[in-house]
Structure formats: C-alpha cells, structure tokens
Scaffold this motif. Structure first.
Motif, PDB file in Angstrom:
ATOM      1  N   ALA A   1       0.712  -1.221  -0.122  1.00 32.17           N
ATOM      2  CA  ALA A   1      -0.063   0.126   0.003  1.00 32.17           C
ATOM      3  C   ALA A   1       0.869   1.369  -0.119  1.00 32.17           C
ATOM      4  N   ASP A   2       0.090   2.227  -0.316  1.00 29.71           N
ATOM      5  CA  ASP A   2       0.797   3.651  -0.456  1.00 29.71           C
ATOM      6  C   ASP A   2       0.866   4.377   1.263  1.00 29.71           C
ATOM      7  N   THR A   3      -0.268   3.900   1.873  1.00 30.79           N
ATOM      8  CA  THR A   3      -0.062   4.175   3.323  1.00 30.79           C
ATOM      9  C   THR A   3      -0.981   3.171   4.006  1.00 30.79           C
ATOM     10  N   VAL A   4      -0.430   3.017   5.180  1.00 32.62           N
ATOM     11  CA  VAL A   4      -1.057   1.822   6.176  1.00 32.62           C
ATOM     12  C   VAL A   4      -1.603   2.552   7.548  1.00 32.62           C
ATOM     13  N   SER A   5      -2.552   2.358   7.941  1.00 36.52           N
ATOM     14  CA  SER A   5      -3.016   2.798   9.428  1.00 36.52           C
ATOM     15  C   SER A   5      -2.942   1.699  10.243  1.00 36.52           C
ATOM     16  N   VAL A   6      -2.312   1.839  11.432  1.00 33.22           N
ATOM     17  CA  VAL A   6      -2.323   0.766  12.468  1.00 33.22           C
ATOM     18  C   VAL A   6      -2.786   1.393  13.751  1.00 33.22           C
ATOM     19  N   ALA A   7      -3.312   0.657  14.707  1.00 34.91           N
ATOM     20  CA  ALA A   7      -3.856   0.777  16.033  1.00 34.91           C
ATOM     21  C   ALA A   7      -2.974   0.445  16.859  1.00 34.91           C
ATOM     22  N   LEU A   8      -2.435   1.348  17.984  1.00 41.94           N
ATOM     23  CA  LEU A   8      -1.894   0.984  19.341  1.00 41.94           C
ATOM     24  C   LEU A   8      -2.636   0.477  20.130  1.00 41.94           C
ATOM     25  N   SER A   9      -3.869   1.019  20.276  1.00 43.88           N
ATOM     26  CA  SER A   9      -4.815   0.387  21.086  1.00 43.88           C
ATOM     27  C   SER A   9      -5.248  -0.984  20.727  1.00 43.88           C
ATOM     28  N   LYS A  10      -6.508  -1.338  20.882  1.00 43.94           N
ATOM     29  CA  LYS A  10      -6.946  -2.588  20.220  1.00 43.94           C
ATOM     30  C   LYS A  10      -6.082  -3.666  20.976  1.00 43.94           C
ATOM     31  N   GLY A  11      -5.548  -4.554  20.074  1.00 45.50           N
ATOM     32  CA  GLY A  11      -5.013  -5.572  20.620  1.00 45.50           C
ATOM     33  C   GLY A  11      -3.543  -5.476  21.437  1.00 45.50           C
ATOM     34  N   LEU A  12      -2.920  -4.285  20.694  1.00 42.20           N
ATOM     35  CA  LEU A  12      -1.639  -3.828  21.476  1.00 42.20           C
ATOM     36  C   LEU A  12      -2.151  -3.381  22.863  1.00 42.20           C
ATOM     37  N   GLY A  13      -3.053  -2.892  23.259  1.00 40.21           N
ATOM     38  CA  GLY A  13      -3.405  -2.470  24.537  1.00 40.21           C
ATOM     39  C   GLY A  13      -3.148  -1.298  25.049  1.00 40.21           C
ATOM     40  N   ALA A  14      -2.401  -0.173  24.085  1.00 38.22           N
ATOM     41  CA  ALA A  14      -2.173   1.167  24.621  1.00 38.22           C
ATOM     42  C   ALA A  14      -3.393   1.913  24.708  1.00 38.22           C
ATOM     43  N   PRO A  15      -3.618   2.977  25.653  1.00 38.82           N
ATOM     44  CA  PRO A  15      -4.865   3.465  25.872  1.00 38.82           C
ATOM     45  C   PRO A  15      -5.390   4.022  24.672  1.00 38.82           C
TER      46      PRO A  15
ATOM     47  N   GLN B   1       0.354  16.730  23.197  1.00 34.25           N
ATOM     48  CA  GLN B   1       0.504  16.035  24.496  1.00 34.25           C
ATOM     49  C   GLN B   1       0.882  14.544  23.788  1.00 34.25           C
ATOM     50  N   VAL B   2       1.081  14.533  22.569  1.00 37.87           N
ATOM     51  CA  VAL B   2       1.393  13.196  21.745  1.00 37.87           C
ATOM     52  C   VAL B   2       2.539  12.261  22.353  1.00 37.87           C
ATOM     53  N   GLY B   3       3.431  13.105  23.157  1.00 32.03           N
ATOM     54  CA  GLY B   3       4.603  12.081  23.515  1.00 32.03           C
ATOM     55  C   GLY B   3       4.010  11.019  24.451  1.00 32.03           C
ATOM     56  N   VAL B   4       3.058  11.387  25.289  1.00 29.33           N
ATOM     57  CA  VAL B   4       2.414  10.466  26.300  1.00 29.33           C
ATOM     58  C   VAL B   4       1.978   9.175  25.541  1.00 29.33           C
ATOM     59  N   LEU B   5       0.978   9.632  24.563  1.00 25.05           N
ATOM     60  CA  LEU B   5       0.594   8.444  24.070  1.00 25.05           C
ATOM     61  C   LEU B   5       1.630   7.412  23.041  1.00 25.05           C
ATOM     62  N   ALA B   6       2.668   8.324  22.548  1.00 22.65           N
ATOM     63  CA  ALA B   6       3.586   7.465  21.854  1.00 22.65           C
ATOM     64  C   ALA B   6       4.726   6.645  22.747  1.00 22.65           C
ATOM     65  N   ALA B   7       4.646   7.115  23.935  1.00 24.70           N
ATOM     66  CA  ALA B   7       5.521   6.290  24.963  1.00 24.70           C
ATOM     67  C   ALA B   7       4.535   5.086  25.146  1.00 24.70           C
ATOM     68  N   ALA B   8       3.562   5.331  25.432  1.00 28.80           N
ATOM     69  CA  ALA B   8       2.636   3.921  25.620  1.00 28.80           C
ATOM     70  C   ALA B   8       2.519   3.071  24.497  1.00 28.80           C
ATOM     71  N   GLY B   9       2.805   3.674  23.250  1.00 30.27           N
ATOM     72  CA  GLY B   9       2.647   2.680  22.006  1.00 30.27           C
ATOM     73  C   GLY B   9       4.028   2.015  21.824  1.00 30.27           C
ATOM     74  N   LEU B  10       4.689   2.886  22.129  1.00 26.36           N
ATOM     75  CA  LEU B  10       6.246   2.098  22.017  1.00 26.36           C
ATOM     76  C   LEU B  10       6.516   0.799  23.113  1.00 26.36           C
ATOM     77  N   TYR B  11       5.895   1.195  24.444  1.00 32.37           N
ATOM     78  CA  TYR B  11       6.012   0.090  25.283  1.00 32.37           C
ATOM     79  C   TYR B  11       4.961  -0.976  24.665  1.00 32.37           C
ATOM     80  N   ALA B  12       3.832  -0.847  24.215  1.00 27.62           N
ATOM     81  CA  ALA B  12       3.025  -1.895  23.698  1.00 27.62           C
ATOM     82  C   ALA B  12       3.770  -2.630  22.502  1.00 27.62           C
ATOM     83  N   LEU B  13       4.287  -1.788  21.648  1.00 24.42           N
ATOM     84  CA  LEU B  13       5.007  -2.649  20.522  1.00 24.42           C
ATOM     85  C   LEU B  13       6.164  -3.526  21.030  1.00 24.42           C
TER      86      LEU B  13
END
Ligand SMILES: Cc1ncc(COP(=O)(O)O)c(C=O)c1O
Length: 289
Positions: free
Chosen positions: A136-150, A178-190
């Motif tokens: 694909a030219d672009t891909v969207s992925v969720a950090l919440s759902k299965g990965l469990g970030a808030p 405030q995106v850094g807070v969400l990014a930190a949770a996403g990195l942890y989840a990954l």
C-alpha cells in the motif's frame, strides 16, 4: 501519530483522492460503515462496495475499474483491511492482497491498508510486516485494540508524504501537543504486547469452543481474537442478548444487528475466560431458544 484509527483512515482518504472521486472497498469496510460517512462528508469521496465481508479479488476489482472507465464514479483509491473487522477478525490472505494491490496499481490507483488489527494478522500468519507495508501507499495501524495502549493510531507512508499529512492532521484537529505520552505507551506496547497476541487468539478459540453449544446462537470458529455468534430465532437481534450478558458483567456488543461480538484482549487471562464462559452459560441457561 493520530488519536484514532478513524482519523488515520480519513487522512488517507484526503491524501489520496480529489472531491468527486470514489474509493473501492469491501462492503463491511470500517471506512464505509463505521466512520459516519466521513469520506463523503470530509473529502467528497463515494465508497464503492466490491466483493463481500471477506474482501475481494483482483478480477472483481478489474471489473469495477472497467465500469468506472464506462461512466461510473472514478475510483482513485483501493481500500484494503486486514484483519477484516466485520468478518470477526478474519484474515485476508496475503497472496490475494498482493494480487489486488498489483491490479490497483496497474490501473493507476492508490492503495491504502486499514491495519487497525494488522498486528493480529502478522502474529497469526507469520507474514513479515514489511510484506504488508509493500502492499500500500499508506497503512494505518492501531496502538490500542490488541496492543493495549490507551489510545493512538499511526498513519504510515513514505517520507515524501509526511509534510502533507502533518498539515492535514492539523486541519483535522489531530495535532496533539501531548502526543509524547501516547507515543510512549505505544512504544511500550510494541515492545511488550505484540507476541502475546497469540495468547488472545488461543483464548478466543477456547472461548468459542466452550460456548458453541449454547442454543441461542451459532458460533463461528475465530481466525484471530474476535468471536462472532449469530443469533438464532426466536432471538432476532443481538442487542437484547448482549444487554443480558452485560448485566451479568460480560461486556459485549453486536457486531452487526444479528451477531454478538466477543473481543478477547490484553486484560483477559485464562482464568477470566473461564469466568466469561461460566457467566455466559449461567445467563443464557434459561434462554427461550
Ligand atoms: C478495521 C478498523 N479500522 C478502523 C477503526 C477505527 O479505530 P478507532 O476506533 O480508533 O477510530 C476500527 C475500530 O474498531 C477498525 O476495526
């Protein structure tokens, strides 16, 4: 990064289309039925259904694009989704995705992959993530759902798109300071929650098997982490049944009007699955069916 998968998808629509264009997607695509017609409202784009809730193949796409060449709305964007949400987390096979993507590109269309649950497809099939990315030219992925970030989703694409996406993200109201807070949770989840999705898949299979003989529904064997149960007469709609289960502490909602959806996730361990099975069986024991 954006707050929601819906915003990531709508940014992709805006990025790849012009007003008056159409996008081709399967009929149950999240972008078509769960985003409040915002492809039309925000970008002036019509969603053209093709195939069924399990996706579509390259010949079907070719046929649609032939119709477009004869006067149907011009499809400029081909939409993939993996796993398929409305089909209960079913996996759209990678070979079929690759042939659809090649057919789309051969006809000059852009391709977006809605990968809200792409991690589940990756873990269930072992398909390397770059192979999905190449579709694909672009891909969207969720950090919440299965990965469990808030919260939080990512819109991934080539570096050349980043400036344009940032501008549109700002316009859509998604530029969080405030995106850094969400990014930190996403990195942890990954780092910590990717491989364990296999546990969700195993538990979903166990849950489905343990409630399959409850008389009010037909349970489909799950492909990943979602269990679908189609209600049987005299039940007509899933919601009253879901309401009874929610009152018993089993949080679930209809998938479509006549299907109950049970999602297995990070917060449910094996003991919790046993408890869910016991509560479902106790609640539906006196079911009129
Ligand atoms: C396939 C798919 N795409 C997009 C989304 C939208 O995600 P969000 O709820 O974060 O807007 C969902 C949500 O369930 C989904 O299942």
């Amino acid at each position: 990064m954006v707050p929601t998968g819906t915003m990531a998808n709508q940014l992709a629509v805006a990025l790849h289309t012009r007003r008056g264009d159409a996008l081709a997607c399967h009929p149950g695509a999240h972008v078509r039925i769960h985003e409040d017609a915002s492809a039309a409202a925000l970008s002036g784009v019509q969603a053209m259904p093709i195939g069924d809730r399990h996706g579509f193949d390259a010949p079907a796409l070719d046929e649609l694009l032939d119709e477009c060449a004869c006067g149907w709305p011009p499809v400029s964007l081909v939409w993939l989704e993996n796993t398929l949400g409305e089909a209960g987390g079913a996996i759209w096979p990678i070979e079929r995705l690759e042939s659809v993507s090649a057919a789309a590109r051969a006809r000059g269309c852009k391709v977006h992959l809605d990968g809200a649950r792409l991690w589940n497809a990756h873990v269930a099939t072992g398909t390397p993530l770059p192979r999905f990315g190449a579709l694909a030219d672009t891909v969207s992925v969720a950090l919440s759902k299965g990965l469990g970030a808030p919260a939080g989703s990512l819109l991934c694409g080539p570096r050349s798109m980043v400036a344009e996406v940032r501008r549109r993200k700002h316009a859509f109201g998604g530029a969080l300071r405030q995106v850094g807070v969400l990014a930190a949770a996403g990195l942890y989840a990954l780092d910590h929650h990717l491989a364990r999705l296999a546990d969700d898949h195993r538990r979903a299979a166990r849950l489905a098997a343990a409630i399959a003989d409850v008389p009010c529904w037909d349970v489909a064997p799950p492909a990943t982490n979602l269990v679908l149960a189609r209600v049987r007469p005299p039940w007509r709609l899933a919601e009253p049944l879901c309401a009874r289960l929610r009152a018993a502490g089993v949080i679930c909602f209809p998938n479509v009007a006549r299907e109950v959806r049970l999602a297995v996730h990070l917060d449910l361990d094996d003991a919790a699955i046993d408890e869910v099975v016991a509560r479902i069986r106790a609640t539906l024991r006196d079911d009129p069916a």
